[in-house]
Enzyme design. Structure first.
Site, short mmCIF file in Angstrom:
data_model
loop_
_atom_site.label_atom_id
_atom_site.label_comp_id
_atom_site.label_asym_id
_atom_site.label_seq_id
_atom_site.Cartn_x
_atom_site.Cartn_y
_atom_site.Cartn_z
N GLY A 11 0.84 -1.20 0.00
CA GLY A 11 0.00 0.00 0.00
C GLY A 11 0.87 1.24 0.00
O GLY A 11 1.91 1.28 0.68
N SER A 12 0.49 2.23 -0.79
CA SER A 12 1.36 3.40 -0.97
C SER A 12 0.54 4.69 -1.08
O SER A 12 0.86 5.56 -1.88
CB SER A 12 2.19 3.22 -2.24
OG SER A 12 1.29 3.02 -3.33
N GLY A 16 0.65 5.01 3.77
CA GLY A 16 1.62 4.01 3.29
C GLY A 16 2.94 4.68 2.91
O GLY A 16 4.03 4.18 3.25
N LYS A 206 -13.48 4.84 15.25
CA LYS A 206 -13.32 6.29 15.41
C LYS A 206 -13.61 7.02 14.09
O LYS A 206 -13.96 8.19 14.09
CB LYS A 206 -11.96 6.64 15.99
CG LYS A 206 -10.74 6.23 15.16
CD LYS A 206 -10.38 7.22 14.08
CE LYS A 206 -9.33 6.65 13.14
NZ LYS A 206 -9.05 7.53 11.99
N1 LIG Z 1 -3.78 8.88 5.82
C1 LIG Z 1 -3.75 8.84 7.15
O1 LIG Z 1 -3.55 9.89 7.80
C2 LIG Z 1 -3.92 7.55 7.86
C3 LIG Z 1 -4.47 6.44 7.25
N2 LIG Z 1 -4.62 5.26 7.95
C4 LIG Z 1 -5.23 4.09 7.35
O2 LIG Z 1 -4.31 3.51 6.42
C5 LIG Z 1 -5.04 2.82 5.40
C6 LIG Z 1 -4.48 3.27 4.05
O3 LIG Z 1 -4.70 4.66 3.91
P1 LIG Z 1 -3.75 5.67 3.11
O4 LIG Z 1 -2.36 5.17 3.04
O5 LIG Z 1 -3.97 7.00 3.73
O6 LIG Z 1 -4.35 5.60 1.62
P2 LIG Z 1 -5.02 6.79 0.78
O7 LIG Z 1 -6.45 6.92 1.17
O8 LIG Z 1 -4.15 8.01 0.88
O9 LIG Z 1 -4.89 6.33 -0.72
C7 LIG Z 1 -5.68 5.36 -1.33
C8 LIG Z 1 -4.79 4.25 -1.81
O10 LIG Z 1 -5.58 3.21 -2.37
C9 LIG Z 1 -4.99 2.81 -3.60
N3 LIG Z 1 -6.00 2.18 -4.43
C10 LIG Z 1 -6.95 2.78 -5.21
N4 LIG Z 1 -7.69 1.84 -5.83
C11 LIG Z 1 -7.20 0.63 -5.42
C12 LIG Z 1 -7.56 -0.71 -5.70
N5 LIG Z 1 -8.58 -1.01 -6.51
N6 LIG Z 1 -6.85 -1.70 -5.09
C13 LIG Z 1 -5.85 -1.40 -4.25
N7 LIG Z 1 -5.46 -0.16 -3.94
C14 LIG Z 1 -6.14 0.86 -4.53
C15 LIG Z 1 -4.39 4.07 -4.16
O11 LIG Z 1 -3.42 3.76 -5.13
C16 LIG Z 1 -3.80 4.68 -2.91
O12 LIG Z 1 -2.54 4.13 -2.65
C17 LIG Z 1 -6.52 3.15 5.61
O13 LIG Z 1 -7.14 2.08 6.27
C18 LIG Z 1 -6.48 4.37 6.53
O14 LIG Z 1 -7.61 4.46 7.39
C19 LIG Z 1 -4.19 5.14 9.24
C20 LIG Z 1 -3.58 6.20 9.87
C21 LIG Z 1 -3.42 7.48 9.25
O1 LIG Z 2 -6.57 7.53 10.98
C1 LIG Z 2 -6.26 8.69 10.86
C2 LIG Z 2 -5.48 9.42 11.90
O2 LIG Z 2 -5.00 8.57 12.89
C3 LIG Z 2 -6.66 9.46 9.66
O3 LIG Z 2 -8.03 9.65 9.66
P1 LIG Z 2 -8.78 10.05 8.31
O4 LIG Z 2 -8.82 8.82 7.44
O5 LIG Z 2 -10.13 10.53 8.72
O6 LIG Z 2 -7.95 11.14 7.69
#
Ligand SMILES: NC(=O)C1=CN([C@@H]2O[C@H](COP(=O)(O)OP(=O)(O)OC[C@H]3O[C@@H](n4cnc5c(N)ncnc54)[C@H](O)[C@@H]3O)[C@@H](O)[C@H]2O)C=CC1
Ligand SMILES: O=C(CO)COP(=O)(O)O
Length: 357
Positions: A11-12, A16, A206
């Site tokens: 995941g990126s 990621g 949350k």
């Molecule tokens: N962004 C944040 O601040 C935080 C996110 N998370 C959690 O981390 C997890 C990943 O979130 P992010 O890295 O922020 O991702 P993101 O929401 O920024 O990006 C979406 C990702 O999904 C990918 N994607 C799109 N279509 C896809 C498909 N069909 N199959 C596979 N991948 C696909 C995209 O290429 C992109 O890498 C989530 O569960 C989120 O709740 C946890 C803590 C903080």
């Molecule tokens: O999980 C997160 C912070 O810890 C990010 O939350 P959001 O997906 O609502 O941006």
């Protein structure tokens, strides 16, 4: 172990890529223990006619999901998930929860012996018996032990190296110790909690509460109102966790993965932001439209989680006990008025808490 530990990141997106900066730098500093190459699976897409993997590997920046931040050169973007995990024994899952099953389907049977995983994914899955943890999906599909890492971790702030904390929920202490080595930095402090379900369920739920916080903001309410919404949401998070996972520890709710993540997401997260815009539009714009409009490819987890939790509660005949989750679902998916949000919520939740009338 004679062979070095090798990490792969699946995941990126925004988180990621942030995590890849940390992990890439940490393993490079400890090559006596870790293989310095960190492969990161990138869901391929074209940016201005160029492949995102090629951009990352030549410019060392994820220009779409974490622009302006350098990735270490030992982080190598790979478009094929099977190639990305070749030789890796520590698998870091950090993709939106709706894509986990299809990814696991591609990786099943291809995992290195004695590998283990950690999930940074905030969401749930479910079947007719109830809720399924994403860490359990990974564990069952791939035959690996899976810890979780959750916390008050808005990715952009950690990419800016602002001080934050996180919690590793673990069953295997040795795995947790190794995971701490790959994730911890002076500005990103990791604690452990031997309570995988407690840590993970807080991280997922949350996001629903953050939608409520965003509704408050969009409706123009102030701090006291938002605090009330966060408190009511927290009550349901605890109620849900204890109902479905008997051994959840009360202390877990006070970890970074509990109350701290709830607060940061309700003030600074994407779910909050889109819910605010939803309320400002009077519910006229759908969450899908707003996600596309506001998030540039990043994914909301809260709306889908609200739907999944609603279906679990409905099947178990438990909706009466979870008015917060019910109201959020009805507003997001059933066209219920967002203006009535607070009144419906406080009346129903107070009657569960023990009204004095
Ligand atoms: N962004 C944040 O601040 C935080 C996110 N998370 C959690 O981390 C997890 C990943 O979130 P992010 O890295 O922020 O991702 P993101 O929401 O920024 O990006 C979406 C990702 O999904 C990918 N994607 C799109 N279509 C896809 C498909 N069909 N199959 C596979 N991948 C696909 C995209 O290429 C992109 O890498 C989530 O569960 C989120 O709740 C946890 C803590 C903080
Ligand atoms: O999980 C997160 C912070 O810890 C990010 O939350 P959001 O997906 O609502 O941006």
């Amino acid at each position: 172990m004679s062979e070095k530990h090798k990490v792969a990141i699946l995941g990126s997106g925004n988180w990621g890529s942030t995590v890849a900066r940390i992990v890439g730098s940490n393993v490079r500093d400890r090559t006596e223990v870790f293989d310095p190459e960190v492969r990161i699976w990138v869901y391929e897409e074209l940016i201005g006619g160029r492949k995102l993997t090629e951009i990352i590997n030549s410019e060392h920046e994820n220009v779409k999901y974490l622009p302006g931040k350098e990735l270490p050169e030992n982080v190598i973007a790979i478009p094929d998930p099977e190639t990305a995990i070749e030789g890796a024994n520590i698998l870091v899952f950090v993709l939106p929860h709706q894509f986990v099953r299809s990814l696991c389907g591609k990786l099943a049977g291809k995992i290195r012996e004695n590998a283990f995983a950690v999930s940074l994914i905030k969401g749930v899955d479910f079947d007719e018996k109830g809720v399924i943890l994403i860490s359990d999906v990974i564990s069952r599909e791939l035959g690996v032990e899976c810890s979780v890492l959750m916390g008050a971790n808005i990715a952009n702030e950690i990419a800016d190296e602002q001080f934050s904390e996180a919690t590793i929920g673990y069953r295997n202490r040795e795995h947790a110790r190794l995971l701490k080595h790959i994730f911890q930095t002076p500005y990103f402090r990791i604690a452990g909690a031997p309570d995988v379900p407690g840590v993970e369920i807080c991280g997922a739920l949350k996001n629903i509460v953050a939608l409520g916080a965003g509704f408050c903001d969009g409706l123009g309410y102030g701090n006291n109102t938002k605090a009330a919404v966060i408190r009511l949401g927290l009550i349901e998070m605890i109620r849900f966790a204890k109902k479905f996972f008997k051994d959840v520890q009360s202390m877990t709710f006070l970890q970074s993965s509990g109350v701290a993540d709830l607060i940061t997401t309700c003030y600074g997260g994407r779910n909050r932001r889109c819910a605010e815009a939803f309320a400002r539009s009077g519910g006229k714009k759908s969450f899908e439209e707003l996600e596309n409009e506001l998030l540039n490819g990043q994914k909301l987890q809260g709306t889908l989680t609200a739907k999944e939790i609603y279906e679990i509660l409905q099947r178990q005949n438990l909706l009466q006990e979870f008015p917060f989750f019910e109201v959020i679902y009805a507003i997001a998916y059933q066209g219920r008025s967002v203006e009535g949000f607070l009144q419906q919520l406080s009346e129903k939740e107070l009657s569960l808490e023990g009204d004095i009338d």
